[in-house]
Design a protein around this motif. Structure first.
Motif, short mmCIF file in Angstrom:
data_model
loop_
_atom_site.label_atom_id
_atom_site.label_comp_id
_atom_site.label_asym_id
_atom_site.label_seq_id
_atom_site.Cartn_x
_atom_site.Cartn_y
_atom_site.Cartn_z
N LEU A 188 0.82 -1.20 0.00
CA LEU A 188 0.00 0.00 0.00
C LEU A 188 0.86 1.26 0.00
O LEU A 188 0.53 2.24 -0.67
N HIS A 189 1.93 1.24 0.73
CA HIS A 189 2.84 2.39 0.71
C HIS A 189 3.40 2.60 -0.70
O HIS A 189 3.51 3.74 -1.18
N THR A 190 3.74 1.51 -1.36
CA THR A 190 4.28 1.64 -2.72
C THR A 190 3.24 2.16 -3.69
O THR A 190 3.55 3.01 -4.55
N ARG A 191 2.00 1.71 -3.57
CA ARG A 191 0.95 2.21 -4.44
C ARG A 191 0.69 3.69 -4.23
O ARG A 191 0.52 4.46 -5.20
N LEU A 192 0.66 4.12 -2.98
CA LEU A 192 0.46 5.55 -2.72
C LEU A 192 1.63 6.38 -3.22
O LEU A 192 1.44 7.49 -3.73
N LEU A 193 2.83 5.86 -3.07
CA LEU A 193 4.00 6.57 -3.59
C LEU A 193 3.94 6.70 -5.10
O LEU A 193 4.24 7.76 -5.67
N LEU A 194 3.53 5.63 -5.77
CA LEU A 194 3.44 5.68 -7.23
C LEU A 194 2.36 6.66 -7.69
O LEU A 194 2.56 7.40 -8.67
N ARG A 195 1.23 6.67 -7.02
CA ARG A 195 0.16 7.59 -7.41
C ARG A 195 0.58 9.04 -7.21
O ARG A 195 0.42 9.89 -8.08
N THR A 196 1.14 9.33 -6.03
CA THR A 196 1.57 10.71 -5.75
C THR A 196 2.72 11.11 -6.65
O THR A 196 2.82 12.27 -7.08
N GLN A 197 3.59 10.19 -6.95
CA GLN A 197 4.70 10.47 -7.86
C GLN A 197 4.19 10.83 -9.26
O GLN A 197 4.71 11.76 -9.90
N ASP A 198 3.16 10.14 -9.72
CA ASP A 198 2.62 10.45 -11.04
C ASP A 198 1.90 11.79 -11.04
O ASP A 198 1.96 12.54 -12.04
#
Length: 381
Positions: free
Chosen positions: A121-131
């Motif tokens: 979940l941390h990785t998914r949130l990081l990817l979304r915010t990064q995009d």
């Protein structure tokens, strides 16, 4: 007409009744109160003096001794109370079933504080915010390139760029204001993910303890207890110690002895009161650490004393004919001792590689100097 009351009866009644108080003014009442207090204090002082004169055997400690006793208690850190405070301990058997029961068990020992870090979940949130930041960064680049060709002064002066709010759909300032909260959220999420990724993984022994408790006691329904089976995603809140595996070995060794004696020595009253389950062994951390420190000190003294004694024994018990054999034995003792010392540092400490090399070199140099001194004394007439 009623009979008149006899005079004798009236006289007796008047004597029996208390006298009627006479109303006094406030000033007169205060003066009378002061005089009565002064009379009582003088009388009590006389009584005390009379008692002191009459009882000469009673010993009254001077004020200096009381002060000295207070200073001694303060230096010795003695508590001022006589009875201990009441202790409130959450007992496992008296907790409600379900999550309260499981929370009490996990809180009973720091080794059981095992939770998920939700790395996916941390990785998914990081990817979304990064995009999201990528899109806003692209918009900012396009705005800079357009102003670079049309009006370069807008890139050189922030005030002029802000004054054209009515001319463009979005200014550079509004775009940066939209980027700022997203970037700060991304930074915080990134730092939290880094800390969770660097957290300690639970040892196999602690994981087995918690997993066996959940499997056999079944405090949660099926599905709620799935977190314990995601072993790769679990972290422990226990701080990493230099001799954690030695602590585990000591606790495992203590289970081989009679449980009553072990609990009496290695469990405090607070720890023993947490549960009465015979299958749960909750030793007090400070007492186990004391035993581990004693074992480490004994090992260090052994590594220092035994090689020196062996070298001295070999050097003094040989003849001149077996000088070459004695040198070979001394070198063998030196190598084995240095290897054991290096292994002990690597196992019981978190020393880095260069620190291990430096400590091993110093230990080897100490033994070499000892061998050289023995050789000089042996060759001297």
């Amino acid at each position: 007409m009623g009979d008149p009351k006899p005079k004798a009866l009236e006289t007796d009644v008047e004597k029996a009744l208390p006298p009627t108080p006479i109303p006094l003014s406030p000033s007169v009442a205060q003066s009378a109160l002061r005089s009565s207090e002064g009379t009582l204090s003088n009388q009590s002082t006389r009584n005390m003096l009379d008692e002191d004169d009459s009882d000469e055997d009673i010993f009254t400690p001077p004020q200096n001794s009381c002060r000295i006793r207070g200073w001694c208690n303060a230096l010795l850190l003695k508590p001022s109370y006589k009875r201990p405070f009441r202790r409130i301990i959450r007992k496992l058997e008296k907790c409600e079933s379900g999550y309260p029961y499981l929370a009490t068990f996990l809180d009973s020992d720091e080794n059981f504080m095992i939770f998920r870090r939700f790395g996916f979940l941390h990785t998914r949130l990081l990817l979304r915010t990064q995009d999201e930041l990528r899109i806003m960064e692209k918009e900012l680049d396009q705005m800079d390139q357009r102003d670079n060709f049309q009006n370069i002064k807008l890139l050189q002066c922030r005030v002029d760029d802000d004054l054209r709010k009515d001319q463009v759909p979005e200014t550079r300032e509004s775009l940066l204001s939209r980027i700022e909260p997203t970037l700060l959220k991304y930074d915080q999420l990134l730092l939290n993910s880094q800390q969770l990724a660097a957290a300690n993984r639970p040892p196999q022994r602690d994981y087995n303890s918690v997993a066996n408790f959940i499997y056999h006691k079944k405090p949660l329904l099926q599905g709620d207890d799935d977190f314990i089976y995601r072993k790769e995603d679990l972290i422990t809140l226990r701080p990493g110690r230099e001799s954690a595996w030695l602590d585990a070995a000591v606790e495992k060794l203590l289970k081989l002895f009679p449980r009553g004696a072990v609990k009496y020595i290695f469990c405090s009253k607070e720890t023993a009161a947490k549960t009465r389950d015979p299958d749960l062994f909750l030793p007090t951390k400070s007492r186990v650490d004391g035993l581990v420190s004693f074992l480490i000190m004994a090992m260090v003294l052994t590594l220092l004393v035994v090689p020196v004694y062996a070298l001295y024994h070999v050097s003094t018990k040989i003849n001149n004919d077996s000088l070459e054999n004695s040198n070979a034995i001394c070198i063998a003792i030196l190598l084995v001792s240095t290897l054991m010392f290096s292994a002990a540092l690597a196992l019981f400490t978190r020393a880095k590689r260069h620190e291990l090399l430096g400590a091993a070199a110093a230990y080897c140099a100490l033994l070499v100097v000892f061998i050289a001194n023995i050789g000089d004394s042996r060759l001297s007439p």
